[in-house]
Motif scaffolding. Structure first.
Motif, PDB file in Angstrom:
ATOM      1  N   THR A   3      28.971  23.427   8.475  1.00  0.00           N
ATOM      2  CA  THR A   3      28.395  23.159   8.650  1.00  0.00           C
ATOM      3  C   THR A   3      26.370  23.896   7.879  1.00  0.00           C
ATOM      4  N   LYS A   4      25.579  23.181   7.938  1.00  0.00           N
ATOM      5  CA  LYS A   4      24.440  24.242   7.374  1.00  0.00           C
ATOM      6  C   LYS A   4      23.304  23.779   8.331  1.00  0.00           C
ATOM      7  N   LEU A   6      21.280  24.188  12.420  1.00  0.00           N
ATOM      8  CA  LEU A   6      21.865  24.288  13.472  1.00  0.00           C
ATOM      9  C   LEU A   6      20.926  23.126  14.346  1.00  0.00           C
ATOM     10  N   LEU A  10      25.790  19.951  18.130  1.00  0.00           N
ATOM     11  CA  LEU A  10      26.204  21.078  17.530  1.00  0.00           C
ATOM     12  C   LEU A  10      26.444  22.275  18.824  1.00  0.00           C
ATOM     13  N   LEU A  14      29.764  23.382  20.420  1.00  0.00           N
ATOM     14  CA  LEU A  14      30.013  24.996  20.391  1.00  0.00           C
ATOM     15  C   LEU A  14      30.717  25.396  21.648  1.00  0.00           C
ATOM     16  N   TYR A  28      34.585  28.697  17.592  1.00  0.00           N
ATOM     17  CA  TYR A  28      33.060  28.022  16.366  1.00  0.00           C
ATOM     18  C   TYR A  28      33.819  27.495  14.994  1.00  0.00           C
ATOM     19  N   ILE A  33      31.721  25.663  11.770  1.00  0.00           N
ATOM     20  CA  ILE A  33      30.796  27.009  11.569  1.00  0.00           C
ATOM     21  C   ILE A  33      31.336  27.780  10.729  1.00  0.00           C
ATOM     22  N   THR A  37      27.615  31.579   9.187  1.00  0.00           N
ATOM     23  CA  THR A  37      26.703  31.694   9.491  1.00  0.00           C
ATOM     24  C   THR A  37      26.456  31.024  10.680  1.00  0.00           C
ATOM     25  N   PHE A  38      27.657  31.400  11.519  1.00  0.00           N
ATOM     26  CA  PHE A  38      27.620  31.755  13.287  1.00  0.00           C
ATOM     27  C   PHE A  38      27.229  33.189  13.577  1.00  0.00           C
ATOM     28  N   TRP A  41      22.850  33.249  12.522  1.00  0.00           N
ATOM     29  CA  TRP A  41      22.903  32.658  13.628  1.00  0.00           C
ATOM     30  C   TRP A  41      22.213  33.367  15.490  1.00  0.00           C
TER      31      TRP A  41
END
Length: 168
Positions: A3-4, A6, A10, A14, A28, A33, A37-38, A41
């Motif tokens: 996943t790129k 947010l 999404l 989640l 995640y 994700i 990345t998780f 963010w």
């Protein structure tokens, strides 16, 4: 599938996964994700939350990150409620099962539930260390759960009688 971006969709997915399990890694992963990345963010969102504690005047491009953080916290609380409700229900019939459920929750506390912040007060109950978690005495090798519960019930009855007579 990495996943790129947010997105609101999404975040909702989640939140649904996290409400079911309570565990970040499972949630995640289930929505695709990557771990890095998780946490990228999440760290960004936590910094924004510090910068905008009242959530006022948040730039439009940052609102999604705060929604992400809020969803994590709300979903974890929902999962926590489900697990503690299950523990209390189990305690009615099987105290050992209830203890196992609670042990599982607190064994994974860093992955499961966010820390609870609570101001200390002078009127906190005896034995309360400010966490909001009841301190349960450990059982010695010669005590079993039934004896412990009977003793606590007897102590509570004696305290109730004493307080009633003081008020009367």
């Amino acid at each position: 599938m990495a996943t790129k971006a947010l997105t609101t969709k999404l975040i909702k997915e989640l939140g649904n996964e996290l409400s079911k399990t309570g565990f970040l890694a499972i949630a995640y992963s289930n929505v695709g994700i990557p771990r890095s990345t998780f946490y990228f963010w999440k760290n960004q969102a936590e910094e924004l939350a510090k910068e905008y504690p009242t959530r006022e005047n948040v730039p439009a491009e940052d609102q999604l990150l705060l929604e992400f953080l809020d969803t994590i916290q709300i979903s974890r609380a929902k999962a926590g409620k489900k697990m503690t409700d299950a523990a209390f229900k189990a305690a009615q019939t099987d105290g050992h099962l209830a203890l196992k459920i609670l042990e599982r929750i607190f064994r994974h506390e860093s992955e499961f539930a966010p820390p609870v912040y609570r101001e200390g007060t002078d009127d906190a109950p005896a034995g309360d260390n400010g966490t909001g978690i009841a301190l349960i005495p450990s059982m010695g090798s010669d005590n079993d759960l039934d004896q412990l519960l009977q003793q606590q019930q007897s102590d509570a009855l004696l305290l109730a009688k004493t307080k009633t007579s003081e008020l009367g």
